[in-house]
Design a protein around this motif. Structure first.
Motif: not given
Length: 511
Positions: A22, A25-26, A39, A44, A214, A242
């Motif tokens: 996670l 992705a951030a 991003p 995210t 996030t 999640r």
């Protein structure tokens, strides 16, 4: 799996890897300790780490915090935020209450409250230069009225404690010298870790999602849901991928009888009578569990008795005041209070933020230190707050058995409102911990007889679980409606000594 000299169980390792994905992705790569471009869209998403007491949630949170810091992410506290740069990546570790945040800080995690991150302090420009220097973002300043020795004291304090207000206090400044006000945060942060997430209500959750693209929640599904949440917690609504479940119990290295009792409640075959037999047996085997024949009044000033019913809470509070000989018309130094909110009109919004930022949020545990310099003001020690001493306009309400209206020993026209804190409901105790906790078992029995169910679990079991897991070292299971006599007077001298090097808020919060 071993990282940073910490050995993880399989479920912790899986959770760590999922959160690392996670974060990548951030734009934060924990494997390479590198920061990437965030991003385009910003958000995210939200992930939750869910587990019962002892499952390793706090250890995982602490290790993730270390890893993010090593990667170059800046931890943002509630007391000061340095100059912003476009490349800066930030992390905030938050808890719903002062007490919950202080539990994390004692474990080396730089946590603050949600209120302190939603509202940021505005610093006087001269003293902001000192803050920037202490944070490593500027040259040593020259400030009129402050000697070189004062700056040296500030630097030495900051090196030990990493607290900007504490450092400025060590230089001889008061809070009103360097903090000119508070404002709602107008710019988003980056990554948020939220401990005790079972206490979050929907509104707080939405506020946090606006600030943090996030979010990682850490929560216990066996605790009590927030009032008016229909028995649900905010992480219940997340999709299953999640939600990261920790099932193994890690704190058994200490062979904790308190955790044994908490987890015995998960057995559907265990009813209240059976559970009390288990408690009694544990008390015979281990001195950390006590089968109490009475409430120990000496403990109530700092560690409230935990009850279910308001009527029980009120009776215990009045019994506490009676055995200490408290005068009916005033409070004694050392009496405990619980903040019940802020009563201020909209035009005093700045004062509300000021009070809340100093720790006077609903549910905060406070010790009364004596009257302030103005009528209706109180000098207070806010338990668990980073800067605990404050003087504020107060409205204190002491409820009486069988009386609808509370007795008010003194009151300002408006300000922070307080109830007596010698006993509190288990709902209000959630998020707090004490070395020794007294649980009033007749109230748990009353909940069992009521037969209520919350989210598929008997209410009495949820109440017992939350109450038991508030105890860090010793649990007293009180089985009789009796109160001991005090062995010593109420005291505040230890609190005053503890505050000597910390922020002095001697100028009262006027309205």
């Amino acid at each position: 799996m071993t990282m940073n000299a910490v050995t993880y169980s399989d479920d912790q390792a899986s959770a760590y890897d999922a959160i690392a994905e996670l974060l990548q992705a951030a734009g934060v790569d924990l494997d390479d300790d590198s920061l990437l471009r965030p991003p385009e869209g910003g958000a995210t998403g939200v992930m939750a780490v869910i587990g019962k007491a002892g499952s390793g949630k706090t250890m995982l949170l602490a290790e993730l915090c270390k890893a993010l810091t090593q990667a170059g992410v800046q931890v943002v506290s509630g007391d000061y935020e340095g100059r912003k740069s476009k490349d800066r990546r930030t992390l905030a570790i938050l808890a719903p209450t002062n007490k919950a945040a202080s539990v994390l800080r004692l474990r080396g995690v730089p946590a603050t409250t949600i209120h302190r991150i939603l509202y940021t302090p505005v610093y006087d420009p001269d003293y902001e230069r000192i803050a920037e220097w202490l944070a490593g973002n500027g040259e040593r300043p020259e400030v009129e009225g402050l000697s070189e020795e004062s700056l040296d004291r500030a630097a030495a304090f900051y090196a030990r404690n990493s607290s900007i207000p504490g450092a400025l206090a060590a230089a001889g400044l008061r809070g009103s010298d360097f903090i000119t006000g508070w404002k709602r945060r107008d710019e988003p942060l980056d990554i948020g870790f939220i401990d005790e997430a079972s206490m979050l209500d929907d509104r707080q959750f939405e506020d946090l999602k606006e600030i943090f693209p996030t979010l990682v929640l850490f929560g216990d599904p066996a605790q009590l849901a927030p009032v008016n949440q229909s028995g649900s917690m905010v992480f219940d609504q997340l999709p299953e991928p999640r939600k990261l479940n920790l099932s193994r119990i890690h704190r058994q290295e200490a062979d904790s009888p308190i955790l044994d009792l908490a987890h015995a409640l998960a057995d559907p075959q265990v009813d209240f009578e059976t559970f009390e037999h288990i408690v009694e047996e544990k008390a015979r085997q281990d001195e950390r569990v006590v089968w109490g024949q009475r409430v120990e009044v000496d403990l109530m000033a700092r560690s409230p008795v935990l009850v279910w019913r308001n009527a029980t809470r009120i009776r215990l509070i009045n019994a506490f005041r009676t055995v200490y000989g408290a005068p009916e018309q005033e409070l004694m130094e050392g009496e405990p209070l619980i903040c019940d909110g802020i009563e201020l009109p909209l035009k005093h919004r700045k004062k509300r933020l000021d009070l809340e930022a100093r720790g006077l949020i609903k549910g905060a545990q406070v010790i009364y230190l004596g009257p302030g310099r103005k009528p209706g003001f109180s000098r207070l020690h806010v338990m668990g707050a980073e800067d605990p001493q404050v003087s504020a306009a107060s409205i204190v309400k002491i409820e009486k058995p069988d009386e609808e209206e509370p007795f008010i020993p003194f009151a300002a026209r408006m300000g922070a409102t307080f109830l007596h804190g010698a006993a509190v409901t288990i709902h209000k105790a959630q998020g707090s911990q004490w070395d020794t906790v007294q649980v009033f078992a007749p109230d748990i029995f009353a909940a069992a007889r009521a037969g209520r169910v919350e989210a598929g679990q008997p209410l009495w079991k949820r109440l017992a679980y939350v109450a038991i897991t508030r105890a860090q070292e010793r649990l007293i299971w009180v089985v009789r409606n009796r109160l001991s006599k005090p062995t010593q007077p109420l005291r505040v001298d230890d609190l005053k000594q503890a505050e000597a090097p910390v922020l002095r808020l001697e100028e009262e919060i006027t309205l």
